[in-house]
Design a protein around this motif. Structure first.
Motif, short mmCIF file in Angstrom:
data_model
loop_
_atom_site.label_atom_id
_atom_site.label_comp_id
_atom_site.label_asym_id
_atom_site.label_seq_id
_atom_site.Cartn_x
_atom_site.Cartn_y
_atom_site.Cartn_z
N UNK A 43 0.68 -1.28 0.13
CA UNK A 43 0.04 0.14 -0.12
C UNK A 43 0.87 1.06 -0.22
N UNK A 44 2.07 1.21 0.61
CA UNK A 44 3.03 2.07 0.44
C UNK A 44 3.90 2.24 -0.36
N UNK A 45 3.96 1.33 -1.18
CA UNK A 45 5.03 1.14 -2.36
C UNK A 45 4.32 1.46 -3.90
N UNK A 46 3.11 1.38 -3.84
CA UNK A 46 2.58 1.17 -5.27
C UNK A 46 1.26 2.22 -5.34
N UNK A 47 1.29 3.11 -6.15
CA UNK A 47 0.01 3.81 -6.41
C UNK A 47 -1.01 3.22 -6.96
N UNK A 48 -0.72 2.25 -7.82
CA UNK A 48 -1.82 1.45 -8.65
C UNK A 48 -2.35 0.35 -7.61
N UNK A 49 -1.61 -0.13 -6.48
CA UNK A 49 -1.87 -1.24 -5.42
C UNK A 49 -3.16 -0.25 -4.53
N UNK A 50 -2.59 0.99 -4.19
CA UNK A 50 -3.34 1.85 -3.42
C UNK A 50 -4.70 2.19 -3.99
N UNK A 51 -4.72 2.61 -5.27
CA UNK A 51 -5.80 2.79 -5.75
C UNK A 51 -6.80 1.76 -5.93
N UNK A 76 -1.31 -11.51 -4.35
CA UNK A 76 -0.14 -12.11 -5.08
C UNK A 76 0.73 -10.84 -5.03
N UNK A 77 0.08 -9.62 -5.37
CA UNK A 77 0.93 -8.43 -5.43
C UNK A 77 1.38 -8.01 -4.10
N UNK A 78 0.62 -8.23 -3.09
CA UNK A 78 0.85 -8.05 -1.82
C UNK A 78 2.09 -8.80 -1.25
N UNK A 79 2.03 -10.08 -1.62
CA UNK A 79 3.41 -10.81 -1.23
C UNK A 79 3.11 -11.99 -0.55
N UNK A 80 1.97 -12.16 0.23
CA UNK A 80 1.58 -13.29 1.00
C UNK A 80 0.31 -13.60 0.80
#
Length: 344
Positions: free
Chosen positions: A45-53, A187-191
């Motif tokens: 959430x703090x690494x990717x604008x697209x993930x946060x959006x 998947x994108x979050x990592x776990x």
């Protein structure tokens, strides 16, 4: 007449006193890049604008602990420039996200005072609020600090010790407006682990470790404009060693907790915290966590998890906090109790 500021001593505080701290700080993407360079921070959430959006926000906010360190740093010249030790935290809440371009400032109110038994110092309790450029509160917390006296012979005030709640109630947690984990991409979050995969009482060894270097911790402390003498001046302590800023240990431990808690995305409350032992350059910081509680929130797909985060010197595999007498083990650096948001 001298124009320099030696900092406040214990005699300079009074119950109810309000201190407006200099200097406001505009935070931007540069602070994010430096934060992620200093710590192995990887929460999506703090690494990717697209993930946060995809989680309902307008973009990626700045890391919650980045906001905390920035506000904390504002308070140091007034609260802890002459500190012997930063003793603890309580009743902290993140009230709204901090975005690149926000300008942060801080105000503190003195809520407690207690002289030490040896008469050389005293403990000061303050409630600090961080505000943005439109005077919205972004976070607040209580901390207490042992501060040197200017004159050991000066009389101390009558003790006033604030009554602090042991934890922020789950019902009082604030979820950022619009946040939703209904379309959360594990998947994108990592776990793959969600809130229901964690059991109260479960402990998690975060496995990895980071050895602290002198230049690294001094750069970090300067980044937050923290001017406490014990972090920079090797002559300020009898042992001739620079003390590592406690927030540096907090951020290292939080970043290490990604391995096992990658989906504990946002810190929303700081229930309690103690720096159990001093940390110095050359120490290797490891971490483990204990699940203390879980709770629902009103936000779609968003739950809350209460965690104890423990940082240790060296191997964290024992996952033991105290000895038989209830005292912290000598290798325990940090004992932090916080709430974080996680997909249900």
């Amino acid at each position: 007449m001298t124009k320099t500021n030696p900092g406040r001593f214990f005699e300079d505080y009074a119950i109810g006193q309000t201190i407006r701290h200099a200097v406001p700080r505009t935070v931007a993407e540069g602070e994010r890049a430096l934060y992620h360079a200093l710590y192995p921070a990887r929460h999506a959430l703090y690494s990717s604008d697209e993930f946060a959006i995809s989680c309902g926000l307008d973009g990626s906010p700045l890391d919650d602990l980045l906001a905390f360190h920035t506000v904390f740093g504002k308070t140091v010249p007034d609260i802890s420039l002459n500190a012997i030790a930063n003793l603890g935290y309580a009743q902290g809440r993140w009230l709204r996200p901090v975005w690149p371009g926000d300008t942060l400032r801080a105000e503190s109110q003195v809520i407690g005072l207690r002289p030490t038994s040896n008469g050389q110092a005293g403990v000061v309790w303050v409630r600090t609020t961080g505000l943005n450029q439109v005077d919205e509160a972004v976070l607040d917390y209580v901390r207490w600090v042992m501060v040197r006296k200017r004159d050991a012979a000066s009389p101390g005030p009558d003790p006033v010790v604030p009554d602090l709640a042991p934890a922020v109630e789950a019902a009082d947690l604030l979820v950022p407006e619009g946040l939703s984990f209904e379309n959360y991409d594990f998947d994108l979050a990592g776990e793959p682990h969600r809130l229901s995969d964690y059991a109260i009482g479960e402990t998690i060894d975060h496995v990895d470790g980071v050895t602290i270097e002198e230049a690294e911790h001094m750069l970090a402390t300067r980044l937050w404009q923290n001017t406490a003498k014990v972090h920079f001046d090797a002559t300020h302590r009898p042992d001739g060693r620079r003390l590592i800023y406690g927030g540096h240990v907090i951020s290292l431990a939080r970043a290490l907790s990604f391995n096992g808690l990658a989906n504990a995305q946002m810190i929303v409350a700081l229930n309690a915290g103690a720096h159990a032992a001093p940390c110095f350059a050359g120490d290797t910081v490891c971490a483990w966590s204990e699940v203390l509680d879980t709770a629902p929130t009103q936000a779609p797909g968003v739950g809350a998890i209460r965690l104890r985060l423990v940082a240790t010197k060296g191997d964290s595999a024992a996952m033991t906090l105290r000895d038989a007498d209830g005292k912290y083990l000598p290798d325990v650096l940090l004992d932090l109790d916080y709430w974080a948001l996680m997909p249900v």
